[in-house]
Design an enzyme around this catalytic site. Sequence first.
Site, PDB file in Angstrom:
ATOM      1  CG  HIS A 180      -1.966  -1.099   1.136  1.00  0.00           C
ATOM      2  ND1 HIS A 180      -2.407  -1.819   2.211  1.00  0.00           N
ATOM      3  CD2 HIS A 180      -2.638  -1.567   0.049  1.00  0.00           C
ATOM      4  CE1 HIS A 180      -3.327  -2.693   1.797  1.00  0.00           C
ATOM      5  NE2 HIS A 180      -3.473  -2.564   0.499  1.00  0.00           N
ATOM      6  CD  GLU A 183      -1.071   0.413   4.603  1.00  0.00           C
ATOM      7  OE1 GLU A 183      -0.527  -0.698   4.682  1.00  0.00           O
ATOM      8  OE2 GLU A 183      -2.294   0.566   4.464  1.00  0.00           O
ATOM      9  CG  HIS A 289       0.349  -4.031   4.760  1.00  0.00           C
ATOM     10  ND1 HIS A 289      -0.565  -3.586   3.854  1.00  0.00           N
ATOM     11  CD2 HIS A 289       0.938  -5.120   4.208  1.00  0.00           C
ATOM     12  CE1 HIS A 289      -0.544  -4.374   2.788  1.00  0.00           C
ATOM     13  NE2 HIS A 289       0.353  -5.317   2.982  1.00  0.00           N
ATOM     14  CD  GLU A 385      -1.769  -3.792   8.983  1.00  0.00           C
ATOM     15  OE1 GLU A 385      -1.409  -2.608   8.827  1.00  0.00           O
ATOM     16  OE2 GLU A 385      -2.381  -4.441   8.118  1.00  0.00           O
TER      17      GLU A 385
HETATM   18 ZN   LIG Z   1      -1.883  -2.007   4.160  1.00  0.00          ZN
END
Ligand SMILES: [Zn+2]
Length: 597
Positions: A180, A183, A289, A385
Amino acid sequence: MASFPWWHSFRSFSLLLVLSHVSIHFADGAAYGTPYGTQTGYSQQEYGPQKFLNQMQDPLLRLRTQIASTDSRLFLDEPVNPSLQSAASKLSITAMINRILPCQVVDDSQIKEPSVFRYHNYDELTGFLQNFSLAYPSISRLYSVGKSVQNRDLWVIEIGNNPGVHDPGKPEFKYVGNMHGNEVVGREILLNFIEVLLRNYKSVDCIKKMVDATRIHILPSMNPDGFERSIPGDYESIQGRANFHDKDLNRNFPDQYAITQDNRQQEPETLAVMNWIKAYPFVLSANLHGGSLVANYPFDDNQDMSKSYENTLYSQSPDDAIFKQLAAAYSEAHATMYEGVPCPRYKQSEFFEDGITNGAKWYPVAGGMQDWNYLNTNTFEITVELGCWKYPREEFLKRYWNENRKALFAYLMEVHKGIKGFTTDEQGSPLSGVTIRVEGIEHVVTSNEDGDYWRLLVPGDYRITAYKKGYQVDKKKATVYKDKMATSVNFTLKRLSTAAETGQYDIENEGGWRTIPATAHQSDKNLKAGIAHIPTHIPGQSSVETSTRKDAGADVSILPLAGLNSGAGDGVKSEGSSKMTALIWLLFVCEYFKRLH
Ligand SMILES: [Zn+2]
């Protein structure tokens, strides 16, 4: 210290009031709950989070992003000051490596740190990777796996002591960042990690041992186009998240259950990465991410997405146990992730025990990359994350590195656990394509070109079967120990000489027919469609009747074989020669689906 006019705080305050009435949840860009409560089917996936945020939320998010980028106090939104210390986070980096690869342990202060903590745009990232690969040619290699929509290279740096070559028996590992585009923490800490590996190779024995024992591939940015469109200081928007075609790449992979608008066709970045993953015998991977703080493991989706949106359901993969261990390896070595403290904006709704979560239990995603890795290759991948802030201000990059550096090492070392070995024929020649099946786990891996294989497993005792068509099945027992180097288990497969012997063997050896590789899940509908096509491939057989019945709660498709072989009954359950016929038919179905893929 910057000083703010009086209306600045009023503006922030009133904006937060507005936001408090918007009851959506958009960790990682997903949104569900009230706005979709009455919808059914896959509509959320197709038209939901991304479109909704684009249409409804963008002005608010943009405004908040602008404020966040000028107000460093909002950085306190990251969980801080861990009150506990996990066992893993107490160990030094070299002590962690030493548990598995014996080496000379030193204090972390002996490890040379990254020289810069700053963002790199595409040109700077390219320069960074070129400079390091030129400076360390004997232990690194720069290559591109393909191009983005806007023709930017998807650069990968390989780190190992034999660049460009797969050494038989040496596991391959990958990190992927910035899928992404907005990110961005993963992108930068991967550059930090590259620098630390290369600069410490000669001086820190444990890092040298780790690099010598592993072929490491790092793709710092899977979405360079998205990054260029992202907003520095962005806390939580979706500006730059998708690729240039406005496709979310982590919804763009072929999925075991759903074909959606987002994954009907694969984007250039997705195709490049799929080909890359198929071209190398990767064992383990992590996809980095931002936007939350948790290590997320497969499966990411459920068979019935509409139900699971309202009340998220755990979607257990056959390898749930090892996936939990892998996710915990990252979270427990991270400075704060293992505490499970949610990002402040989710405080009411989220708590991640041990800092890990099943993907679908958190929120369901169709077309994600981690499930595709697991279901289509030998690679096990999790999605991490790294923090609440998607595009934090540059001065905080050093803090993110410090929080994650131990975890990056700890997770990589997981590639050396479980069982590993070689599959050979009686002459000792490598045998590729051998299916390795662990009793009790309905997921197989296959041996590579050099006959080497890896099977990640949690500590325990196992029975393992090695199977290849035309060869006798080989079975072994093995024990996997906690925090120890993978147990070596080698298989020697004896070739079966005649076709008759092959057929006879497959039937008579229990376990033989059950080890047919199942690399993809087929829905009952697909299976029936496949069976219906079979008559066109069988000369002299005009039709095949298919029926479905309930067996142990599941739909089972039955091929009646009476028309082919008198007395054969309903195939699988019948005995003698008809059982062999049934086996051939089942194999035929498997082969048929292989061709479809
Ligand atoms: Zn992401």
